[in-house]
Design an enzyme around this catalytic site. Structure first.
Site, PDB file in Angstrom:
ATOM      1  N   VAL A  17      -5.235  16.241  10.283  1.00 40.91           N
ATOM      2  CA  VAL A  17      -3.814  16.256  11.132  1.00 40.91           C
ATOM      3  C   VAL A  17      -2.783  17.010  10.559  1.00 40.91           C
ATOM      4  O   VAL A  17      -2.886  17.680   9.527  1.00 40.91           O
ATOM      5  CB  VAL A  17      -3.758  14.501  10.531  1.00 40.91           C
ATOM      6  N   ASP A  28       0.351  23.338   7.783  1.00 41.98           N
ATOM      7  CA  ASP A  28      -1.292  24.250   6.952  1.00 41.98           C
ATOM      8  C   ASP A  28      -0.846  23.763   5.679  1.00 41.98           C
ATOM      9  O   ASP A  28      -0.980  24.449   4.738  1.00 41.98           O
ATOM     10  CB  ASP A  28      -0.137  25.497   7.428  1.00 41.98           C
ATOM     11  N   ARG A  29      -0.905  22.319   5.661  1.00 44.71           N
ATOM     12  CA  ARG A  29      -0.348  21.961   3.967  1.00 44.71           C
ATOM     13  C   ARG A  29       0.421  22.623   3.007  1.00 44.71           C
ATOM     14  O   ARG A  29      -0.164  22.736   1.853  1.00 44.71           O
ATOM     15  CB  ARG A  29      -1.952  22.007   4.112  1.00 44.71           C
ATOM     16  N   MET A  30       1.784  23.314   3.488  1.00 45.07           N
ATOM     17  CA  MET A  30       2.576  24.096   2.772  1.00 45.07           C
ATOM     18  C   MET A  30       3.771  23.005   2.844  1.00 45.07           C
ATOM     19  O   MET A  30       4.795  22.794   3.407  1.00 45.07           O
ATOM     20  CB  MET A  30       3.045  25.025   3.256  1.00 45.07           C
TER      21      MET A  30
END
Length: 218
Positions: free
Chosen positions: A14, A196-198
């Protein structure tokens, strides 16, 4: 296990793009910020917004987790109620430490609370108990929480016995083995998913000079 299942798990993904969290967004203290996010989760219609995953460990360091409901929040800490003979209570009495996570998946948010625990006073327990449904009160008397039982029938028999015991009572008293625990936080982290998982991770941490806010790498 099917081949489809093997493929599905690694590919589940996701992109978190609902929001952000900056230092200027935070309330002045951890409990106001946690209350704000609880209110927003409630307003968004999330099921059981006060549900939190409570993690404990036994004296040997073996962890356990389960979902409980937060029933109190103020500057002193976060409160939940349970059976004092339960597995979680045995862990808490042994280690005096716990963590709890609110997993608001639909809002791409989490909040983590970690700290020492203490039993809630009898007056506070009694006030909460008085507002519980009668069926839940009777269930607290009937259930030997976390113990092995012979089957569903034994639980139902225990409940029927308690129903008869308090049949003529206007009020069901608080069981001597039941009450609240308060987590007194040393750390409270607010996690907002980002692309972007940041992710944004901001933590209130209690130090020698009081609370400070820290940003943590995702």
């Amino acid at each position: 296990m099917s081949e489809t299942t093997n493929i599905a798990l690694p590919s589940m993904r996701v992109s978190y793009e609902q929001g952000s969290l900056t230092e200027s967004d935070l309330a002045s203290n951890w409990h106001e910020q946690l209350q704000l996010w609880l209110d927003q989760a409630t307003g968004a219609g999330l099921p059981e917004p006060n549900a939190m995953v409570l993690a404990t460990s036994d004296p040997e360091g073996r962890p356990s987790s389960r979902t409980v409901l937060a029933k109190g929040l103020d500057e002193r800490g976060l409160v939940f109620f349970t059976n004092y003979t339960s597995a979680k209570s045995h862990d808490l009495m042994a280690t005096r430490y716990a963590s709890a996570t609110f997993p608001w998946f639909a809002m791409q948010r989490q909040a983590h609370v970690r700290g020492v625990v203490e039993k809630v006073g009898p007056d506070e327990t009694a006030r909460y108990w008085a507002g519980r449904p009668r069926g839940s009160q009777l269930g607290a008397w009937a259930s030997p929480q976390s113990r092995v039982v012979s089957g569903r029938t034994s639980l139902e028999s225990a409940l029927h016995k308690v129903e008869r015991q308090f049949a003529d009572a206007d009020r069901v008293p608080v069981p001597p083995h039941w009450g609240g625990w308060r987590i007194r936080p040393e750390e409270v982290e607010f996690w907002q998913g980002r692309r972007d998982r940041m992710h944004d991770r901001l933590r209130f941490r209690l130090g020698r000079d009081g609370w400070e806010v820290q940003r943590i790498a995702p």
